[in-house]
Design a protein around this motif. Sequence first.
Motif, PDB file in Angstrom:
ATOM      1  N   GLU A  33      50.167  46.783  30.602  1.00 24.60           N
ATOM      2  CA  GLU A  33      50.222  47.847  31.611  1.00 24.60           C
ATOM      3  C   GLU A  33      48.849  48.181  32.186  1.00 24.60           C
ATOM      4  N   GLN A  34      47.795  47.680  31.552  1.00 27.56           N
ATOM      5  CA  GLN A  34      46.433  48.032  31.947  1.00 27.56           C
ATOM      6  C   GLN A  34      45.897  47.055  32.996  1.00 27.56           C
ATOM      7  N   THR A  35      45.310  47.604  34.042  1.00 19.82           N
ATOM      8  CA  THR A  35      44.661  46.804  35.082  1.00 19.82           C
ATOM      9  C   THR A  35      43.219  47.268  35.211  1.00 19.82           C
ATOM     10  N   THR A  36      42.302  46.311  35.183  1.00 23.42           N
ATOM     11  CA  THR A  36      40.884  46.632  35.288  1.00 23.42           C
ATOM     12  C   THR A  36      40.267  45.810  36.405  1.00 23.42           C
ATOM     13  N   LYS A  37      39.411  46.458  37.206  1.00 26.99           N
ATOM     14  CA  LYS A  37      38.732  45.775  38.302  1.00 26.99           C
ATOM     15  C   LYS A  37      37.243  45.708  38.016  1.00 26.99           C
ATOM     16  N   TYR A  38      36.662  44.538  38.298  1.00 33.30           N
ATOM     17  CA  TYR A  38      35.236  44.302  38.107  1.00 33.30           C
ATOM     18  C   TYR A  38      34.663  43.736  39.389  1.00 33.30           C
ATOM     19  N   GLU A  39      33.451  44.170  39.741  1.00 34.44           N
ATOM     20  CA  GLU A  39      32.749  43.586  40.876  1.00 34.44           C
ATOM     21  C   GLU A  39      31.636  42.694  40.340  1.00 34.44           C
ATOM     22  N   VAL A  56      33.673  31.838  41.727  1.00 29.98           N
ATOM     23  CA  VAL A  56      33.328  33.256  41.852  1.00 29.98           C
ATOM     24  C   VAL A  56      31.991  33.362  42.569  1.00 29.98           C
ATOM     25  N   LYS A  57      31.894  34.330  43.491  1.00 34.32           N
ATOM     26  CA  LYS A  57      30.654  34.568  44.209  1.00 34.32           C
ATOM     27  C   LYS A  57      30.240  36.028  44.009  1.00 34.32           C
ATOM     28  N   ILE A  58      28.982  36.318  44.242  1.00 32.03           N
ATOM     29  CA  ILE A  58      28.497  37.690  44.147  1.00 32.03           C
ATOM     30  C   ILE A  58      29.216  38.537  45.188  1.00 32.03           C
ATOM     31  N   GLY A  59      29.701  39.697  44.764  1.00 33.62           N
ATOM     32  CA  GLY A  59      30.428  40.592  45.650  1.00 33.62           C
ATOM     33  C   GLY A  59      31.937  40.494  45.509  1.00 33.62           C
ATOM     34  N   ASP A  60      32.430  39.456  44.829  1.00 34.31           N
ATOM     35  CA  ASP A  60      33.880  39.325  44.613  1.00 34.31           C
ATOM     36  C   ASP A  60      34.372  40.419  43.676  1.00 34.31           C
ATOM     37  N   VAL A  61      35.617  40.840  43.889  1.00 28.99           N
ATOM     38  CA  VAL A  61      36.254  41.824  43.017  1.00 28.99           C
ATOM     39  C   VAL A  61      37.311  41.102  42.194  1.00 28.99           C
ATOM     40  N   ILE A  62      37.147  41.143  40.872  1.00 31.02           N
ATOM     41  CA  ILE A  62      38.061  40.493  39.940  1.00 31.02           C
ATOM     42  C   ILE A  62      38.972  41.557  39.355  1.00 31.02           C
ATOM     43  N   GLU A  63      40.275  41.306  39.416  1.00 24.13           N
ATOM     44  CA  GLU A  63      41.258  42.233  38.859  1.00 24.13           C
ATOM     45  C   GLU A  63      42.001  41.515  37.745  1.00 24.13           C
ATOM     46  N   ILE A  64      42.017  42.119  36.558  1.00 23.46           N
ATOM     47  CA  ILE A  64      42.665  41.512  35.397  1.00 23.46           C
ATOM     48  C   ILE A  64      43.740  42.454  34.884  1.00 23.46           C
ATOM     49  N   ARG A  65      44.943  41.905  34.690  1.00 25.80           N
ATOM     50  CA  ARG A  65      46.062  42.685  34.171  1.00 25.80           C
ATOM     51  C   ARG A  65      46.410  42.204  32.770  1.00 25.80           C
ATOM     52  N   PHE A  66      46.338  43.110  31.793  1.00 27.46           N
ATOM     53  CA  PHE A  66      46.797  42.857  30.429  1.00 27.46           C
ATOM     54  C   PHE A  66      47.815  43.927  30.100  1.00 27.46           C
TER      55      PHE A  66
END
Length: 79
Positions: free
Chosen positions: A53-59, A41-51
């Motif tokens: 039906e819920q999807t959350t994005k983190y920068e 992982v690097k600074i600026g990457d966008v992480i998307e996690i699906r649990f």
Amino acid sequence: MRIDKYLKLSRIIKRRTIAQEACDAGRVMINNKVAKASTDVKIGDVIEIRFGEQTTKYEVVQIKEHVKKEETADLYRIV
């Protein structure tokens, strides 16, 4: 830093083994690509996690090796 370790340190996912399992199941994506637990992982990457039906994005805003509980929210930003 490895994605599974980052998810645990930032407390997005509470345990590293659960983070590894989520990566192996294909529920974690970095910049729209499926991530293995060992993906860096690097600074600026966008992480998307699906649990379910819920999807959350983190920068990724910061990467640190040691973080206090109060400082974990400074490591990422919800997109």
